[in-house]
Structures are given as structure tokens and as C-alpha cells.
Design a protein around this motif. Structure first.
Motif, PDB file in Angstrom:
ATOM      1  N   ALA A 172       7.943  57.657 -22.992  1.00 56.29           N
ATOM      2  CA  ALA A 172       8.437  56.719 -21.981  1.00 56.29           C
ATOM      3  C   ALA A 172       9.099  57.499 -20.867  1.00 56.29           C
ATOM      4  O   ALA A 172      10.308  57.546 -20.770  1.00 56.29           O
ATOM      5  CB  ALA A 172       9.415  55.747 -22.600  1.00 56.29           C
ATOM      6  N   ASN A 216      10.903  57.306 -10.369  1.00 57.87           N
ATOM      7  CA  ASN A 216      10.405  58.411 -11.185  1.00 57.87           C
ATOM      8  C   ASN A 216       8.899  58.576 -11.053  1.00 57.87           C
ATOM      9  O   ASN A 216       8.254  59.125 -11.947  1.00 57.87           O
ATOM     10  CB  ASN A 216      10.798  58.203 -12.647  1.00 57.87           C
ATOM     11  N   LEU A 271       1.772  42.470 -13.050  1.00 61.51           N
ATOM     12  CA  LEU A 271       2.053  42.556 -14.480  1.00 61.51           C
ATOM     13  C   LEU A 271       3.568  42.490 -14.681  1.00 61.51           C
ATOM     14  O   LEU A 271       4.323  43.169 -13.983  1.00 61.51           O
ATOM     15  CB  LEU A 271       1.523  43.870 -15.047  1.00 61.51           C
ATOM     16  N   PHE A 304       2.423  55.024  -9.576  1.00 64.72           N
ATOM     17  CA  PHE A 304       1.128  54.973 -10.245  1.00 64.72           C
ATOM     18  C   PHE A 304       0.175  54.043  -9.486  1.00 64.72           C
ATOM     19  O   PHE A 304       0.594  53.036  -8.905  1.00 64.72           O
ATOM     20  CB  PHE A 304       1.279  54.413 -11.661  1.00 64.72           C
ATOM     21  N   TYR A 355      12.634  54.128 -16.518  1.00 63.28           N
ATOM     22  CA  TYR A 355      11.270  54.506 -16.905  1.00 63.28           C
ATOM     23  C   TYR A 355      10.431  53.282 -17.257  1.00 63.28           C
ATOM     24  O   TYR A 355       9.564  53.337 -18.123  1.00 63.28           O
ATOM     25  CB  TYR A 355      11.277  55.545 -18.030  1.00 63.28           C
ATOM     26  N   GLN A 356      10.705  52.166 -16.570  1.00 56.91           N
ATOM     27  CA  GLN A 356       9.861  50.981 -16.687  1.00 56.91           C
ATOM     28  C   GLN A 356       9.015  50.868 -15.426  1.00 56.91           C
ATOM     29  O   GLN A 356       9.490  51.127 -14.314  1.00 56.91           O
ATOM     30  CB  GLN A 356      10.702  49.718 -16.864  1.00 56.91           C
ATOM     31  N   LEU A 357       7.760  50.458 -15.601  1.00 58.86           N
ATOM     32  CA  LEU A 357       6.883  50.275 -14.454  1.00 58.86           C
ATOM     33  C   LEU A 357       7.124  48.918 -13.817  1.00 58.86           C
ATOM     34  O   LEU A 357       7.112  47.898 -14.497  1.00 58.86           O
ATOM     35  CB  LEU A 357       5.422  50.397 -14.883  1.00 58.86           C
ATOM     36  N   TRP A 362       5.438  46.476 -11.143  1.00 63.84           N
ATOM     37  CA  TRP A 362       4.070  46.345 -10.645  1.00 63.84           C
ATOM     38  C   TRP A 362       3.980  45.467  -9.405  1.00 63.84           C
ATOM     39  O   TRP A 362       4.651  44.427  -9.305  1.00 63.84           O
ATOM     40  CB  TRP A 362       3.184  45.721 -11.728  1.00 63.84           C
ATOM     41  N   LEU A 414       7.732  53.639 -11.109  1.00 65.38           N
ATOM     42  CA  LEU A 414       8.477  53.896 -12.339  1.00 65.38           C
ATOM     43  C   LEU A 414       9.960  53.974 -11.985  1.00 65.38           C
ATOM     44  O   LEU A 414      10.379  54.872 -11.248  1.00 65.38           O
ATOM     45  CB  LEU A 414       7.989  55.207 -12.958  1.00 65.38           C
ATOM     46  N   TYR A 458      -1.121  59.412 -10.337  1.00 65.54           N
ATOM     47  CA  TYR A 458       0.342  59.442 -10.459  1.00 65.54           C
ATOM     48  C   TYR A 458       0.874  60.437  -9.449  1.00 65.54           C
ATOM     49  O   TYR A 458       0.407  61.582  -9.392  1.00 65.54           O
ATOM     50  CB  TYR A 458       0.743  59.866 -11.872  1.00 65.54           C
ATOM     51  N   TYR A 473       2.821  43.105 -21.737  1.00 73.46           N
ATOM     52  CA  TYR A 473       2.876  42.522 -20.409  1.00 73.46           C
ATOM     53  C   TYR A 473       2.174  41.167 -20.423  1.00 73.46           C
ATOM     54  O   TYR A 473       1.275  40.934 -21.218  1.00 73.46           O
ATOM     55  CB  TYR A 473       2.122  43.389 -19.395  1.00 73.46           C
TER      56      TYR A 473
END
Lengths: 115, 109
Positions: free
Chosen positions: A97, B30, A43, B33, B95-97, B99, B91, B48, A35
Motif C-alpha cells: 500500500a 504520492n 471509483l 496513476f 496511500y489511498q487512490l 479517482w 495517491l 504512474y 470499490y
């Protein structure tokens, strides 16, 4: 090593130079991430790897490349640095993941300045 | 597009309670966080949530409403060491965060 480490801690780099940021984890996590964090922005994911031998592009991949030859290491390379790549770079890892296993553990960060 | 909104900055008094809100709009969902990040340090995991409702963990609790695309982090009995940025992340379907920019929490004596 305990957890996830990054090197260097900070670096000042001339524009046009090549630079590799190193990241190593000893938690046997399958997934790893790079990141960048800029003031006022969240981020942003540069590249990721869900398992050794595979990589994928994130939100801001241009100008960066990664490799994942083994489980532990995930280096990030800037082929020809530009001033807009000045940022704090965080490496992170997660067991898997997905879902609750996506709890990501972060390295201490690398503060990179490109002049 | 994908978007996470949270207030830029909040101020609270030591010993009090503060609620930090987060709204999210992501392609798929998903889980949500919360991370804490002290100045100059790396983010660390707080909570979470994937199901609706409140999850309590000591002085910190996190709430999720999937139908409203809304979450909050509740901090009780605030201590000076709680001064930090609090990051909300969703998520997505890959399955990528994704932010948020973070909420800087300032604790005053």
C-alpha cells in the motif's frame, strides 16, 4: 487461478437481504481493496486492507463490512441490502500500500442490482 | 476537499494524437496513476508518475506537474481499440487512490 477473481459475476438481490461478494487473489499481494463504480462517478473506495488481519474504512463504508483472515481472500458483505447499493463492485489488490507498489490489479467486477 | 477533474468525453480520429488532461487536488500526494477501462471491463494500469516530467511507454505517454496539480495522458497513432475510458487517480497522503470520473474516448475512422 491467475490474478484476481470475483464471484458472482452478477446478482439481483431483494432489498433487506444479506449478500457476500467474494474476492480471491493468487499474487501474494499484501493490500486489497473494494470499490464501487457508479455511472458518472469515479471509483469510490469502500474498505481496504493493507495486510492480512487488518482492515480500514474508505470513502463510502456505511452498509458494508469486510474481513481479511488470510492473504488471498477479501470478502465484502452487505448486511441488509438497499437499492442505493446497486452498483458495479470491483475488488483490487496491490503488492504493497504505497508508492509505485500501489499499482492496483482489478478483478472482473460484480454487477449487483438491489430491488 | 479532494478532487480530481478530467473531461467527460473526447472524440478523436484513428491515426491521430489526443491529450487527456487531469487536474488534482488531494490531501498529500504520492503519485498520479492512469488506468484504461474498456466498457464492461475492469480498469487496467497504464502509467504512474511521481516526479515532474514526461514518461513515455510506446504509444502512450504521461506527464506530471506537481506544482500545478496537473497531469495529462498522450495517446499517439490512435487505433480503434483505444476507444475506452481513461481514469486519472491521485495517491493521497494515506496511500489511498482518489479517482476521477474518467474520460470516455471515442475514436472515429
Amino acid at each position: 487461478i491467475a490474478g484476481i477473481t470475483q464471484a458472482p459475476t452478477s446478482q439481483i438481490l431483494a432489498a433487506g437481504r444479506r449478500m457476500t461478494l467474494r474476492c480471491t487473489q493468487d499474487m501474494r499481494h499484501n493490500a486489497m481493496y473494494w470499490y464501487r463504480q457508479d455511472l458518472g462517478l469515479g471509483l469510490r473506495l469502500i474498505h481496504y486492507s493493507n495486510t492480512a488481519g487488518t482492515t480500514g474504512k474508505g470513502e463510502v463504508p456505511d452498509g458494508y463490512s469486510v474481513s481479511r483472515a488470510n492473504t488471498d481472500d477479501f470478502p465484502l458483505t452487505l448486511a441488509s441490502a438497499v437499492p442505493s447499493q446497486t452498483s458495479v463492485y470491483f475488488c483490487a489488490s496491490s503488492l504493497l500500500a504505497g508508492g509505485t507498489y500501489n499499482e492496483q490489479f482489478f478483478g472482473p467486477g460484480t454487477r449487483l442490482t438491489v430491488l | 476537499g479532494q478532487n480530481i477533474d478530467q473531461p467527460t468525453e473526447m472524440t478523436a480520429t484513428e491515426g491521430a494524437i489526443v491529450q487527456i488532461n487531469c487536474t488534482y487536488q488531494t490531501s498529500g500526494f504520492n503519485g498520479l496513476f492512469w488506468y484504461q477501462q474498456h466498457a464492461g471491463e475492469a480498469p487496467t494500469f497504464l502509467s504512474y508518475n511521481v516526479l515532474d516530467g514526461l514518461e513515455e511507454k510506446g504509444r502512450f505517454s504521461s506527464f506530471l506537474s506537481r506544482s500545478k496539480g496537473y497531469s495529462y495522458l498522450l495517446l499517439k497513432e490512435l487505433q480503434m481499440k483505444d476507444s475506452a475510458s481513461y481514469l486519472c487517480a491521485s495517491l493521497d497522503s494515506n496511500y489511498q487512490l482518489i479517482w476521477g470520473a474518467g474520460t470516455k474516448l471515442i475514436i472515429k475512422p
